[in-house]
Scaffold this motif. Structure first.
Motif: not given
Length: 223
Positions: A44-61, A77-87
């Protein structure tokens, strides 16, 4: 960074003999494990952040200490980057080490749960990075590797360009075969030593003399 990393050792002689049966079973039977509240909150936190922009998305899992996420955000810089980690510990190190650019968000979550939620929400990342995942090299651990895990079909359903890097060639070869069972093609090649290392592990492996491998696949076909 100490160059003291040991090469991956395994009791497998080649591609796991149960790989095809395992992958086809997961492709045929969707994973129904319950999702944790922490993963729902993280998404939900990530979706709220992504939803505020209209840019390509990169996941770094499995972004670990965030070095790769930070570099990807600066390179794109033209994209959004989400870094995901469980630690929480690794992500806290990232916040101390780097000044995150505006197009980067680091999120503590279990990747498997996050991917399922992202798929259900209709996310279609432009690129998806899996950089040096835990190889789980014992033969008995096949189902802990991403290509042997029941979340594998959900990973593929996100689409986009999948980029895997590993210091265990067999992991990349198994991933390529698993993708082929899903009707997707992948290229596997040795990673050159040119350029800046994307992750702390990549730097350590290079300085330890390991051969590194890269897989790239177009996962636009959903399963």
């Amino acid at each position: 960074m100490f160059a003291n990393s040991r090469a991956v050792t395994t009791n497998q002689e080649g591609v796991h003999p149960a790989l095809e049966a395992t992958v086809r079973r997961h492709l045929a039977h969707p994973w129904r494990a319950p999702l944790g509240d922490h993963d729902r909150e993280a998404f939900a936190r990530a979706q709220a952040w992504v939803g505020t922009f209209r840019r390509p998305l990169i996941l770094d899992s499995g972004c670990g200490t965030g070095r790769s996420s930070m570099l990807l955000a600066r390179r794109h810089p033209e994209a959004l980057v989400l870094g995901l980690d469980q630690s929480a510990h690794r992500l806290a190190r990232a916040e101390r080490r780097f000044d995150p650019p505006d197009n980067l968000l680091l999120v503590r979550t279990d990747c498997a749960g996050f991917w399922r939620l992202a798929e259900a929400a209709g996310w279609r990342p432009w690129r998806h990075y899996l950089l040096y995942p835990n190889p789980w090299p014992k033969s008995a651990h096949l189902k802990r590797r991403w290509h042997g895990h029941p979340v594998f079909p959900h990973l593929l359903a996100l689409g986009g360009t999948l980029v895997l890097r590993t210091n265990w060639e067999l992991y990349a070869r198994e991933m390529a075969e698993a993708l082929a069972f899903a009707g997707l093609s992948a290229s596997v090649s040795e990673l050159t030593t040119d350029g800046e290392s994307l992750t702390d592990f990549e730097s350590k492996y290079r300085h330890s003399g390991h051969r590194l491998w890269a897989l790239t696949a177009n996962a636009e076909k959903t399963v």
